[in-house]
Each structure stands twice: as C-alpha cells, then as structure tokens.
Design a protein around this motif. Structure first.
Motif, mmCIF file in Angstrom:
data_model
loop_
_atom_site.group_PDB
_atom_site.id
_atom_site.type_symbol
_atom_site.label_atom_id
_atom_site.label_comp_id
_atom_site.label_asym_id
_atom_site.label_seq_id
_atom_site.Cartn_x
_atom_site.Cartn_y
_atom_site.Cartn_z
ATOM 1 N N LYS A 147 54.988 47.476 38.685
ATOM 2 C CA LYS A 147 54.052 48.055 39.654
ATOM 3 C C LYS A 147 54.731 48.559 40.932
ATOM 4 C CE LYS A 147 49.756 45.716 38.324
ATOM 5 N NZ LYS A 147 48.689 44.770 38.758
ATOM 6 N N PRO A 148 55.735 47.844 41.468
ATOM 7 C CA PRO A 148 56.317 48.312 42.738
ATOM 8 C C PRO A 148 57.199 49.548 42.621
ATOM 9 C CG PRO A 148 56.650 45.944 42.435
ATOM 10 C CD PRO A 148 56.230 46.498 41.119
ATOM 11 N N TRP A 149 57.599 49.943 41.393
ATOM 12 C CA TRP A 149 58.597 51.001 41.255
ATOM 13 C C TRP A 149 58.197 52.319 41.922
ATOM 14 C CZ3 TRP A 149 60.567 46.884 40.529
ATOM 15 C CH2 TRP A 149 61.601 46.553 39.671
ATOM 16 N N PRO A 150 56.995 52.894 41.666
ATOM 17 C CA PRO A 150 56.656 54.169 42.307
ATOM 18 C C PRO A 150 56.721 54.117 43.832
ATOM 19 C CG PRO A 150 55.167 53.752 40.488
ATOM 20 C CD PRO A 150 55.952 52.499 40.684
ATOM 21 N N ALA A 151 56.187 53.043 44.423
ATOM 22 C CA ALA A 151 56.219 52.922 45.884
ATOM 23 C C ALA A 151 57.653 52.808 46.384
ATOM 24 C CB ALA A 151 55.398 51.703 46.319
ATOM 25 N N TYR A 152 58.482 52.076 45.657
ATOM 26 C CA TYR A 152 59.881 51.914 46.056
ATOM 27 C C TYR A 152 60.600 53.254 46.035
ATOM 28 C CZ TYR A 152 64.837 50.680 45.641
ATOM 29 O OH TYR A 152 66.198 50.602 45.801
ATOM 30 N N PHE A 153 60.446 54.020 44.955
ATOM 31 C CA PHE A 153 61.135 55.306 44.854
ATOM 32 C C PHE A 153 60.602 56.314 45.876
ATOM 33 C CE2 PHE A 153 61.986 53.990 40.289
ATOM 34 C CZ PHE A 153 63.319 53.697 40.537
ATOM 35 N N ARG A 154 59.313 56.269 46.141
ATOM 36 C CA ARG A 154 58.771 57.177 47.161
ATOM 37 C C ARG A 154 59.287 56.819 48.544
ATOM 38 N NH1 ARG A 154 53.678 56.731 43.754
ATOM 39 N NH2 ARG A 154 53.650 58.726 42.626
ATOM 40 N N ASP A 155 59.532 55.525 48.761
ATOM 41 C CA ASP A 155 60.107 55.090 50.025
ATOM 42 C C ASP A 155 61.544 55.583 50.167
ATOM 43 O OD1 ASP A 155 60.203 53.597 52.483
ATOM 44 O OD2 ASP A 155 61.379 52.085 51.428
ATOM 45 N N ARG A 156 62.283 55.592 49.071
ATOM 46 C CA ARG A 156 63.681 55.992 49.102
ATOM 47 C C ARG A 156 63.871 57.517 49.060
ATOM 48 N NH1 ARG A 156 64.214 51.682 50.727
ATOM 49 N NH2 ARG A 156 65.533 49.967 49.979
ATOM 50 N N PHE A 157 63.033 58.215 48.278
ATOM 51 C CA PHE A 157 63.231 59.651 48.070
ATOM 52 C C PHE A 157 62.262 60.524 48.863
ATOM 53 C CE2 PHE A 157 65.033 57.701 44.300
ATOM 54 C CZ PHE A 157 66.163 58.463 44.039
ATOM 55 N N ALA A 178 55.524 59.866 38.893
ATOM 56 C CA ALA A 178 55.540 58.695 38.019
ATOM 57 C C ALA A 178 54.498 58.870 36.924
ATOM 58 C CB ALA A 178 55.261 57.420 38.809
ATOM 59 N N GLU A 179 54.920 58.691 35.685
ATOM 60 C CA GLU A 179 54.023 58.811 34.541
ATOM 61 C C GLU A 179 53.627 57.412 34.078
ATOM 62 O OE1 GLU A 179 55.190 59.864 30.252
ATOM 63 O OE2 GLU A 179 54.729 61.783 31.194
ATOM 64 N N GLU A 186 64.973 67.092 45.075
ATOM 65 C CA GLU A 186 63.659 67.672 45.315
ATOM 66 C C GLU A 186 62.631 67.146 44.318
ATOM 67 O OE1 GLU A 186 64.292 71.865 45.102
ATOM 68 O OE2 GLU A 186 65.499 71.928 46.943
ATOM 69 N N LYS A 187 63.127 66.528 43.231
ATOM 70 C CA LYS A 187 62.213 65.961 42.235
ATOM 71 C C LYS A 187 62.879 64.798 41.530
ATOM 72 C CE LYS A 187 60.152 66.976 37.710
ATOM 73 N NZ LYS A 187 59.942 68.000 36.663
ATOM 74 N N LEU A 188 62.195 63.659 41.487
ATOM 75 C CA LEU A 188 62.566 62.522 40.646
ATOM 76 C C LEU A 188 61.332 62.148 39.847
ATOM 77 C CD1 LEU A 188 64.465 60.182 39.731
ATOM 78 C CD2 LEU A 188 63.385 58.819 41.528
ATOM 79 N N ARG A 189 61.438 62.201 38.546
ATOM 80 C CA ARG A 189 60.313 61.842 37.682
ATOM 81 C C ARG A 189 60.725 60.672 36.805
ATOM 82 N NH1 ARG A 189 55.537 63.697 35.740
ATOM 83 N NH2 ARG A 189 55.023 63.298 33.558
ATOM 84 N N ILE A 190 59.908 59.617 36.811
ATOM 85 C CA ILE A 190 60.160 58.470 35.937
ATOM 86 C C ILE A 190 59.076 58.444 34.866
ATOM 87 C CG2 ILE A 190 61.408 57.125 37.656
ATOM 88 C CD1 ILE A 190 58.853 55.522 38.156
ATOM 89 N N GLU A 191 59.494 58.238 33.626
ATOM 90 C CA GLU A 191 58.573 58.224 32.498
ATOM 91 C C GLU A 191 58.798 56.964 31.677
ATOM 92 O OE1 GLU A 191 58.784 61.748 30.161
ATOM 93 O OE2 GLU A 191 58.591 63.116 31.872
ATOM 94 N N GLY A 192 57.717 56.345 31.243
ATOM 95 C CA GLY A 192 57.829 55.138 30.440
ATOM 96 C C GLY A 192 57.068 53.990 31.080
ATOM 97 N N HIS A 193 57.486 52.777 30.758
ATOM 98 C CA HIS A 193 56.874 51.571 31.313
ATOM 99 C C HIS A 193 57.719 51.084 32.484
ATOM 100 C CE1 HIS A 193 54.909 51.847 27.459
ATOM 101 N NE2 HIS A 193 54.097 50.840 27.762
ATOM 102 N N TYR A 194 57.057 50.731 33.571
ATOM 103 C CA TYR A 194 57.782 50.270 34.753
ATOM 104 C C TYR A 194 56.906 49.294 35.526
ATOM 105 C CZ TYR A 194 54.994 54.225 36.357
ATOM 106 O OH TYR A 194 53.970 55.114 36.562
ATOM 107 N N ASP A 249 68.199 65.533 32.631
ATOM 108 C CA ASP A 249 67.120 64.864 31.915
ATOM 109 C C ASP A 249 67.752 63.668 31.207
ATOM 110 O OD1 ASP A 249 64.127 65.469 30.847
ATOM 111 O OD2 ASP A 249 65.315 64.546 29.261
ATOM 112 N N ILE A 250 67.453 62.464 31.674
ATOM 113 C CA ILE A 250 68.143 61.251 31.247
ATOM 114 C C ILE A 250 67.215 60.395 30.399
ATOM 115 C CG2 ILE A 250 69.329 59.171 32.040
ATOM 116 C CD1 ILE A 250 69.905 60.667 34.673
#
Length: 296
Positions: free
Chosen positions: A229-239, A246-247, A219-227, A153-154
């Motif tokens: 617009k492309p970040w969720p799509a980018y991470f889903r493409d990679r992971f 994404a919160e 098996e799980k990557l969760r990002i929380e905070g402000h990011y 948890d980072i």
C-alpha cells in the motif's frame, strides 16, 4: 559528441546481421597503371544528395530507419503506447522478427553517425527481464551512448536474483542520465506464486533502490503488478506526484463494452490485489535507506 562508431560494436549490441553493408570485392577491380590506355579519368568526389536536404528532413529519415516499428496486429505484446512503435527486446535481439531497424546507415560516414545515433538510443524503448542484459548493452555501446537512452521497460520475473536488481538500480542513475521514462513490471503472489521470501512488491530495499532513479529527472515512472500500500505514495514523494503512475494489478481498467467474462476476470484480479495488500500498511520505505557501500 557520441563515441566513434564501430560496425562490430553496433551489430553485437543489437544482435543484428548487417554483413550486407560490407563492401564487396570484385574481380578486375585493380586500378590500372598510370599512363595505361585503360586508365579512367579521376572523378571529383561527390557529396551525398542526403546532405542537400534540410537537417529536419534528414532527422525524419533517420527516425524511420532507426526507430523500431512493426505491424500492430502482429506484435501486440511489444506495443509502445498508441502507435506503430515496438520495443527493442534485449532478451532476444537475434530473432528475425526484431530486425526492424536499419543500422547500416550508421556505417556510411561519420557525419551521418553523429546526426543519427542519438535517435537510435533516445527514441527507442529498450525492454529487458535480466539486469545482465542491460549491463551488457551499456558495456557494448559505451558510456556516451548509454547517456542517450531515454526509455526503459523493465520486467522483474518470479524467482529473480534480487541482489542483481538492487545492483542495477544503483548503477542506472549514474550511467543513464538521460532517462525520461521507466516502466517496471513484476509478479506478486496469487496467480504466479513466486518463491521469494519477499517479492519486489513487499521488499523495502527493492523500492528504495528503484527510487534512486529520482536523481535523473524522470518524467514518467510506472509500476505494474502487485505492490504494498505505501509504494505509490513513497514513489510520488521521491519522483513527484505527476511523474508516478501505479497500476492496481489489472492489465487495464474495465470498459463499458467488456464482455461478462472480462468483467469477472478483472474483479478477480482486483480482489487478489486487495488480498495481497492486506497487512502491508506498516512497511515503511521512508526508513533509513541503504548506503552506497551496500551495493559495492
């Protein structure tokens, strides 16, 4: 097989005082001379009753001793999911409130250590807000035990040293090959107003560095905070689409039983998040990523 255990290394890594596990020296404990009247019969060494239990029961005992737990009503910020487990906070492990695991059992014998130490590292969630804390833990427990760590948890605080985080995300995929769950939280603009020229939520290099963890099979990557617009799509493409959560800046989704002030606060946070994302469409984390040499 895990590395040979070291009482000092374990206590130093977790900042816990387990000195009460030290054998005590008692007056008059000197062994009588052979043939003396006080010589006691030599007893055959007995096997621990613990090893008479099925291995499944022993593992359950180790779990209760070595997985950090607490009273849920007193430690809400450190809750892990919907249970009574709490995170191990690397930022302040010496605080008495965090001494909730029975490390002394690892010092009893090598067989117990080999059976139990994977539970210590694989079933706990380690939280940190400074890369040096994680690097120090890895150095203290060694590479074999580091590979057993499954959950991190980072927290990336405002005004953090970005280069140190990029370096950590370069090291983690090679060192923590057993990782399965990573939650990354950071503060964006708005309420916290960090002074980064580019905070993590808008920094392409930061997103690319974090995406390096895709090589360990999360098996799980969760990002929380402000990011951006492309970040969720980018991470889903990679992971993978099923891996990434994404919160949208809110601590939790609104509920039907929320009070009016909670609904208003959630609406303000969401509006702040939308304003943060304005103009971020063109940020492209898919562009050519930095080479390994950039982190050396």
């Amino acid at each position: 097989m895990a590395e040979p255990f070291s009482r000092k290394a374990i206590s130093k890594a977790f900042g816990l005082d387990i000195s009460d596990a030290e054998p005590s020296s008692r007056v008059g404990s000197r062994r009588p001379n052979k043939g003396s009247e006080t010589e006691a019969p030599i007893r055959k060494k007995q096997r621990s009753l613990l090893f008479g239990l099925p291995v499944e029961i022993r593992l359950e005992i180790y779990d209760w001793l070595l997985v950090s737990r607490f009273n849920r009503l007193k430690n809400l910020p450190e809750v892990v999911g919907n249970n009574h487990q709490k995170m191990i906070l690397l930022s302040d492990p010496k605080d008495h409130r965090y001494r909730t695991i029975g490390l002394a059992i690892l010092q009893t014998c090598k067989q117990i250590y080999r059976e139990a130490v994977p539970i210590l590292y694989s079933r706990n969630v380690f939280q940190f807000l400074d890369p040096d804390l994680m690097l120090r833990l890895m150095d203290q427990i060694g590479p074999t035990n580091t590979k057993l760590i499954r959950s991190l948890d980072i927290i990336v605080p405002p005004n953090a040293d970005k280069d140190s985080w990029l370096n950590l995300f370069y090291i983690l995929p090679k060192a923590t090959t057993g990782l399965k769950s990573v939650v990354v939280k950071w503060w964006g603009e708005g309420e916290y107003e960090p002074n980064w020229e580019k905070d993590p939520g808008m920094d392409v290099a930061f997103a690319q560095a974090l995406a390096r963890l895709s090589t360990v099979g999360l098996e799980k990557l969760r990002i929380e905070g402000h990011y951006a617009k492309p970040w969720p799509a980018y991470f889903r493409d990679r992971f993978g689409a099923r891996v990434v959560e994404a919160e949208d800046g809110c601590p939790r989704p609104p509920r039907d039983d929320d009070d009016d002030w909670m609904r208003e606060l959630a609406a303000e946070i969401l509006e702040d998040f939308r304003k943060y994302q304005d103009g971020t469409d063109l940020l492209n984390p898919w562009e050519e990523e930095a080479s390994d040499a950039a982190f050396l």
